[in-house]
Write an enzyme that holds these catalytic residues in place. Structure first.
Site, PDB file in Angstrom:
ATOM      1  N   ASP A 101       8.115  49.107  41.754  1.00  0.00           N
ATOM      2  CA  ASP A 101       8.118  47.962  41.383  1.00  0.00           C
ATOM      3  C   ASP A 101       7.884  47.698  40.063  1.00  0.00           C
ATOM      4  O   ASP A 101       7.069  47.888  39.407  1.00  0.00           O
ATOM      5  CB  ASP A 101       7.476  47.113  42.185  1.00  0.00           C
ATOM      6  CG  ASP A 101       7.791  45.534  42.461  1.00  0.00           C
ATOM      7  OD1 ASP A 101       8.393  45.016  43.389  1.00  0.00           O
ATOM      8  OD2 ASP A 101       7.500  44.850  41.304  1.00  0.00           O
ATOM      9  N   HIS A 146      14.449  44.987  51.489  1.00  0.00           N
ATOM     10  CA  HIS A 146      13.817  45.869  50.587  1.00  0.00           C
ATOM     11  C   HIS A 146      12.383  45.967  51.459  1.00  0.00           C
ATOM     12  O   HIS A 146      12.034  45.079  52.001  1.00  0.00           O
ATOM     13  CB  HIS A 146      13.666  45.670  49.319  1.00  0.00           C
ATOM     14  CG  HIS A 146      13.097  44.330  48.902  1.00  0.00           C
ATOM     15  ND1 HIS A 146      14.030  43.294  48.825  1.00  0.00           N
ATOM     16  CD2 HIS A 146      12.188  43.784  48.516  1.00  0.00           C
ATOM     17  CE1 HIS A 146      13.377  42.073  48.687  1.00  0.00           C
ATOM     18  NE2 HIS A 146      12.141  42.331  48.130  1.00  0.00           N
TER      19      HIS A 146
HETATM   20  P1  AMP Z   1      10.473  40.038  46.943  1.00  0.00           P
HETATM   21  O1  AMP Z   1       9.880  39.001  46.241  1.00  0.00           O
HETATM   22  O2  AMP Z   1       9.937  40.370  48.161  1.00  0.00           O
HETATM   23  O3  AMP Z   1      12.219  39.804  47.029  1.00  0.00           O
HETATM   24  O4  AMP Z   1      10.575  41.425  46.223  1.00  0.00           O
HETATM   25  C1  AMP Z   1      11.433  41.794  44.921  1.00  0.00           C
HETATM   26  C2  AMP Z   1      10.588  42.449  44.259  1.00  0.00           C
HETATM   27  O5  AMP Z   1      11.554  43.270  43.393  1.00  0.00           O
HETATM   28  C3  AMP Z   1       9.514  41.929  43.278  1.00  0.00           C
HETATM   29  O6  AMP Z   1       7.951  42.496  43.564  1.00  0.00           O
HETATM   30  C4  AMP Z   1       9.997  42.366  41.878  1.00  0.00           C
HETATM   31  O7  AMP Z   1       8.750  42.508  41.087  1.00  0.00           O
HETATM   32  C5  AMP Z   1      10.805  43.432  41.996  1.00  0.00           C
HETATM   33  N1  AMP Z   1      11.783  43.534  40.959  1.00  0.00           N
HETATM   34  C6  AMP Z   1      12.620  42.595  40.346  1.00  0.00           C
HETATM   35  N2  AMP Z   1      13.455  43.076  39.757  1.00  0.00           N
HETATM   36  C7  AMP Z   1      12.993  44.591  39.369  1.00  0.00           C
HETATM   37  C8  AMP Z   1      13.526  45.635  38.756  1.00  0.00           C
HETATM   38  N3  AMP Z   1      14.469  45.678  37.851  1.00  0.00           N
HETATM   39  N4  AMP Z   1      13.013  46.801  38.946  1.00  0.00           N
HETATM   40  C9  AMP Z   1      12.037  46.887  39.900  1.00  0.00           C
HETATM   41  N5  AMP Z   1      11.679  45.971  40.667  1.00  0.00           N
HETATM   42  C10 AMP Z   1      12.088  44.747  40.231  1.00  0.00           C
END
Ligand code: AMP
Ligand code: ZN
Length: 111
Positions: A29, A98
């Site tokens: 993440d 996810h």
């Molecule tokens: P959610 O809020 O449960 O939809 O989780 C989405 C997650 O994706 C969050 O914890 C973000 O920090 C993570 N995220 C967003 N963009 C990226 C990225 N480019 N690479 C890795 N993680 C990401």
């Protein structure tokens, strides 16, 4: 499709990969909330838990079968938490199914 995680799968957006095979991708993440925080996603675009059906649910079992191996690979030794935020009230920000895997510290339980 304008989906961030589909773009990560396609390699259009870089990620720090933990594991990849033909069905799933695990990557760290970008904003970790625990010492170890990675995401596991199906390569097939499924928007959220609400979109799991009898036709596509096998990938969920596959992800969970892989979790012990992935946690070990990430260096987690003392247990971990798996979270999937589903839609608005849960704070889902990326509409591609996810599973967050959190570890590396003792966690409490609050909302
Ligand atoms: P959610 O809020 O449960 O939809 O989780 C989405 C997650 O994706 C969050 O914890 C973000 O920090 C993570 N995220 C967003 N963009 C990226 C990225 N480019 N690479 C890795 N993680 C990401
Ligand atoms: Zn997607």
């Amino acid at each position: 499709m304008d989906c961030l995680f589909c773009k990560i799968i396609a390699g259009e957006i870089p990620s720090k990969k933990l594991y990849e095979d033909e069905k799933i991708l695990a990557f760290y993440d970008i904003s970790p909330i625990a010492p170890v925080h990675f995401l596991v996603i199906p390569k097939e675009h499924i928007a959220s838990i609400d979109d799991i059906t009898p036709e596509n649910s096998a990938i969920v079992a596959y992800i969970f079968e892989k979790l012990p191996e992935l946690a070990k690979k990430a260096g987690i030794t003392n247990g971990y938490r798996v979270i999937s935020n589903c839609k608005a009230d849960a704070g889902q920000t990326v509409p591609h199914l996810h599973f967050h895997v959190l570890g590396g510290k003792e966690m409490n339980w609050t909302c």
